[in-house]
Design a protein around this motif. Structure first.
Motif, PDB file in Angstrom:
ATOM      1  N   CYS A 129     -22.997  19.967  -2.979  1.00  0.00           N
ATOM      2  CA  CYS A 129     -22.093  20.707  -2.128  1.00  0.00           C
ATOM      3  C   CYS A 129     -21.079  19.738  -1.531  1.00  0.00           C
ATOM      4  N   GLY A 130     -19.801  20.079  -1.572  1.00  0.00           N
ATOM      5  CA  GLY A 130     -18.746  19.199  -1.074  1.00  0.00           C
ATOM      6  C   GLY A 130     -18.547  19.316   0.428  1.00  0.00           C
ATOM      7  N   SER A 131     -17.626  18.518   0.920  1.00  0.00           N
ATOM      8  CA  SER A 131     -17.284  18.525   2.343  1.00  0.00           C
ATOM      9  C   SER A 131     -16.279  19.621   2.636  1.00  0.00           C
ATOM     10  N   VAL A 132     -16.345  20.183   3.843  1.00  0.00           N
ATOM     11  CA  VAL A 132     -15.403  21.200   4.269  1.00  0.00           C
ATOM     12  C   VAL A 132     -14.554  20.618   5.389  1.00  0.00           C
ATOM     13  N   HIS A 133     -13.233  20.709   5.228  1.00  0.00           N
ATOM     14  CA  HIS A 133     -12.284  20.234   6.216  1.00  0.00           C
ATOM     15  C   HIS A 133     -11.429  21.426   6.630  1.00  0.00           C
ATOM     16  N   LEU A 134     -11.182  21.571   7.927  1.00  0.00           N
ATOM     17  CA  LEU A 134     -10.345  22.662   8.411  1.00  0.00           C
ATOM     18  C   LEU A 134      -9.024  22.100   8.920  1.00  0.00           C
ATOM     19  N   PHE A 135      -7.944  22.858   8.687  1.00  0.00           N
ATOM     20  CA  PHE A 135      -6.620  22.465   9.151  1.00  0.00           C
ATOM     21  C   PHE A 135      -6.000  23.627   9.915  1.00  0.00           C
ATOM     22  N   GLY A 136      -5.397  23.326  11.050  1.00  0.00           N
ATOM     23  CA  GLY A 136      -4.711  24.359  11.813  1.00  0.00           C
ATOM     24  C   GLY A 136      -3.372  23.846  12.300  1.00  0.00           C
ATOM     25  N   HIS A 137      -2.351  24.655  12.143  1.00  0.00           N
ATOM     26  CA  HIS A 137      -1.014  24.302  12.625  1.00  0.00           C
ATOM     27  C   HIS A 137      -0.607  25.274  13.724  1.00  0.00           C
ATOM     28  N   SER A 138      -0.109  24.749  14.820  1.00  0.00           N
ATOM     29  CA  SER A 138       0.378  25.532  15.944  1.00  0.00           C
ATOM     30  C   SER A 138      -0.710  26.501  16.426  1.00  0.00           C
ATOM     31  N   LEU A 139      -0.429  27.792  16.440  1.00  0.00           N
ATOM     32  CA  LEU A 139      -1.417  28.752  16.927  1.00  0.00           C
ATOM     33  C   LEU A 139      -2.686  28.748  16.059  1.00  0.00           C
ATOM     34  N   GLY A 140      -2.544  28.423  14.784  1.00  0.00           N
ATOM     35  CA  GLY A 140      -3.708  28.317  13.902  1.00  0.00           C
ATOM     36  C   GLY A 140      -4.692  27.259  14.373  1.00  0.00           C
ATOM     37  N   SER A 141      -4.197  26.221  15.049  1.00  0.00           N
ATOM     38  CA  SER A 141      -5.094  25.186  15.570  1.00  0.00           C
ATOM     39  C   SER A 141      -5.934  25.722  16.720  1.00  0.00           C
ATOM     40  N   LEU A 142      -5.377  26.634  17.499  1.00  0.00           N
ATOM     41  CA  LEU A 142      -6.148  27.272  18.570  1.00  0.00           C
ATOM     42  C   LEU A 142      -7.245  28.143  17.973  1.00  0.00           C
ATOM     43  N   ILE A 143      -6.919  28.867  16.910  1.00  0.00           N
ATOM     44  CA  ILE A 143      -7.908  29.725  16.242  1.00  0.00           C
ATOM     45  C   ILE A 143      -9.038  28.874  15.668  1.00  0.00           C
ATOM     46  N   VAL A 144      -8.685  27.775  14.996  1.00  0.00           N
ATOM     47  CA  VAL A 144      -9.698  26.879  14.429  1.00  0.00           C
ATOM     48  C   VAL A 144     -10.578  26.305  15.538  1.00  0.00           C
ATOM     49  N   SER A 145      -9.968  25.846  16.624  1.00  0.00           N
ATOM     50  CA  SER A 145     -10.728  25.262  17.736  1.00  0.00           C
ATOM     51  C   SER A 145     -11.673  26.287  18.353  1.00  0.00           C
TER      52      SER A 145
END
Length: 115
Positions: A1-17
């Motif tokens: 199983c590989g690694s999972v990385h999340l990316f968020g830009h602007s409002l997307g970063s709030l959603i990810v957080s």
């Protein structure tokens, strides 16, 4: 199983957080799902999330101003957290006061500030 990385830009970063910090919980009437995989790294850029943390009273403005005494809003379950900020971006804020240092299993914080 590989690694999972999340990316968020602007409002997307709030959603990810929010999704990472509150996963598996109900917070202010919102039920957050639990990821069926571990998240290795989180990358955010142009993030207004720290401003929302203060506005929602997850931390106080005094804690935000004093990075040495600030407590993280909650745990961020990832190995490393990368915050990309452009000093000319009126929306982007630094996460440094809101995440604990690498001690005790908290994610290590990397900040990249561009001018």
């Amino acid at each position: 199983c590989g690694s999972v990385h999340l990316f968020g830009h602007s409002l997307g970063s709030l959603i990810v957080s929010d999704m990472l910090m509150h996963q598996g919980k109900c917070w202010h009437g919102v039920r957050y799902p639990t990821f069926p995989f571990p998240v290795t790294n989180v990358y955010v850029c142009g993030s207004p999330a720290p401003l929302f943390f203060v506005a929602r009273k997850q931390v106080t403005a005094v804690q935000a101003a004093d990075a040495a005494e600030a407590a993280p809003p909650t745990e961020m379950p990832c190995r490393a957290f990368f915050n990309f900020v452009n000093s000319m971006d009126p929306v982007a804020h630094l996460f440094r006061p809101f995440l604990s240092r690498a001690e005790g299993g908290a994610p290590s914080l990397r900040a990249a500030v561009t001018f």
